[in-house]
Motif scaffolding. Sequence first.
Motif, PDB file in Angstrom:
ATOM      1  N   ASP A  14      29.174  49.081  32.253  1.00 30.24           N
ATOM      2  CA  ASP A  14      30.182  50.390  32.694  1.00 30.24           C
ATOM      3  C   ASP A  14      31.519  49.694  33.067  1.00 30.24           C
ATOM      4  O   ASP A  14      32.370  50.798  33.155  1.00 30.24           O
ATOM      5  N   HIS A  15      31.998  48.601  33.167  1.00 29.54           N
ATOM      6  CA  HIS A  15      33.300  48.259  33.085  1.00 29.54           C
ATOM      7  C   HIS A  15      34.148  48.307  31.772  1.00 29.54           C
ATOM      8  O   HIS A  15      33.558  48.378  30.875  1.00 29.54           O
ATOM      9  N   GLU A  16      35.450  48.581  31.859  1.00 25.86           N
ATOM     10  CA  GLU A  16      36.303  48.835  30.822  1.00 25.86           C
ATOM     11  C   GLU A  16      37.163  47.705  30.694  1.00 25.86           C
ATOM     12  O   GLU A  16      38.275  47.721  31.475  1.00 25.86           O
ATOM     13  N   TYR A  53      40.665  42.184  33.337  1.00 29.14           N
ATOM     14  CA  TYR A  53      40.331  42.733  34.647  1.00 29.14           C
ATOM     15  C   TYR A  53      39.703  44.061  33.840  1.00 29.14           C
ATOM     16  O   TYR A  53      39.898  44.526  32.977  1.00 29.14           O
ATOM     17  N   CYS A  54      39.039  45.048  34.841  1.00 32.03           N
ATOM     18  CA  CYS A  54      38.597  46.229  34.791  1.00 32.03           C
ATOM     19  C   CYS A  54      39.527  47.257  34.768  1.00 32.03           C
ATOM     20  O   CYS A  54      40.196  47.447  35.609  1.00 32.03           O
ATOM     21  N   LYS A  55      39.773  48.257  33.641  1.00 33.01           N
ATOM     22  CA  LYS A  55      40.883  49.232  33.538  1.00 33.01           C
ATOM     23  C   LYS A  55      40.502  50.155  34.839  1.00 33.01           C
ATOM     24  O   LYS A  55      41.179  50.858  35.218  1.00 33.01           O
ATOM     25  N   GLY A  56      39.104  50.258  34.940  1.00 34.20           N
ATOM     26  CA  GLY A  56      38.560  51.568  36.109  1.00 34.20           C
ATOM     27  C   GLY A  56      38.860  51.020  37.501  1.00 34.20           C
ATOM     28  O   GLY A  56      39.335  51.719  38.088  1.00 34.20           O
ATOM     29  N   CYS A  57      38.134  49.977  37.644  1.00 37.19           N
ATOM     30  CA  CYS A  57      38.309  49.450  38.970  1.00 37.19           C
ATOM     31  C   CYS A  57      39.386  48.384  39.461  1.00 37.19           C
ATOM     32  O   CYS A  57      39.574  47.943  40.455  1.00 37.19           O
ATOM     33  N   ARG A  58      39.881  47.941  38.525  1.00 40.56           N
ATOM     34  CA  ARG A  58      41.023  47.164  38.746  1.00 40.56           C
ATOM     35  C   ARG A  58      40.865  45.731  39.161  1.00 40.56           C
ATOM     36  O   ARG A  58      41.717  45.063  40.142  1.00 40.56           O
ATOM     37  N   LYS A  68      28.303  46.057  39.175  1.00 36.68           N
ATOM     38  CA  LYS A  68      28.581  47.527  38.589  1.00 36.68           C
ATOM     39  C   LYS A  68      29.728  47.844  38.801  1.00 36.68           C
ATOM     40  O   LYS A  68      30.390  47.636  39.763  1.00 36.68           O
ATOM     41  N   CYS A  69      30.495  48.550  38.048  1.00 33.80           N
ATOM     42  CA  CYS A  69      31.829  49.143  38.317  1.00 33.80           C
ATOM     43  C   CYS A  69      31.994  50.077  39.573  1.00 33.80           C
ATOM     44  O   CYS A  69      31.271  50.883  39.507  1.00 33.80           O
ATOM     45  N   ALA A  70      33.045  49.672  40.293  1.00 38.94           N
ATOM     46  CA  ALA A  70      33.204  50.559  41.523  1.00 38.94           C
ATOM     47  C   ALA A  70      33.791  51.839  41.123  1.00 38.94           C
ATOM     48  O   ALA A  70      33.470  52.662  41.921  1.00 38.94           O
ATOM     49  N   ALA A  71      34.556  51.879  40.105  1.00 35.87           N
ATOM     50  CA  ALA A  71      35.025  53.131  40.091  1.00 35.87           C
ATOM     51  C   ALA A  71      34.088  54.263  39.135  1.00 35.87           C
ATOM     52  O   ALA A  71      34.229  55.176  39.389  1.00 35.87           O
TER      53      ALA A  71
HETATM   54 ZN   LIG Z   1      35.198  48.364  36.760  1.00 29.87          ZN
END
Ligand SMILES: [Zn+2]
Length: 120
Positions: A14-16, A53-58, A68-71
């Motif tokens: 789920d991370h981007e 880094y993850c674009k969603g949760c930074r 799991k992605c926090a965003a």
């Molecule tokens: Zn994320």
Amino acid sequence: MSSTNSTKKSIPADHEWVVAAELPVSSDIARYADFRGSFLAKAQQRVTALEVYCKGCRRPYEDVADEKCAAVVDNRHLIGGDQRVRAKRLPAPVAPAGARLVPGHTYSRRGVEAYVQRMV
Ligand SMILES: [Zn+2]
């Protein structure tokens, strides 16, 4: 690019993931990239990855790769500090006693009328 690799079960999908990169360019490309905000890199150009880094949760890859992605869950990762002890909202400003509110006129800042009236 979305991480949808199902062969590695330890990494949730789920991370981007994105990479902050550093590319050496010529002065012409530097001027173009500064003006346009993007440019075409050369094929097979080696890119120095400054941070992954993850674009969603930074959050950095090394910190949250196995989580799991926090965003995706909610936006609590964007709020700093202890979530249980939040500062109260500041009260709205109140006019001093005896003050009189003077309404101003409204005018359009858009369209031809604003241009004709020299608002823009
Ligand atoms: Zn994320």
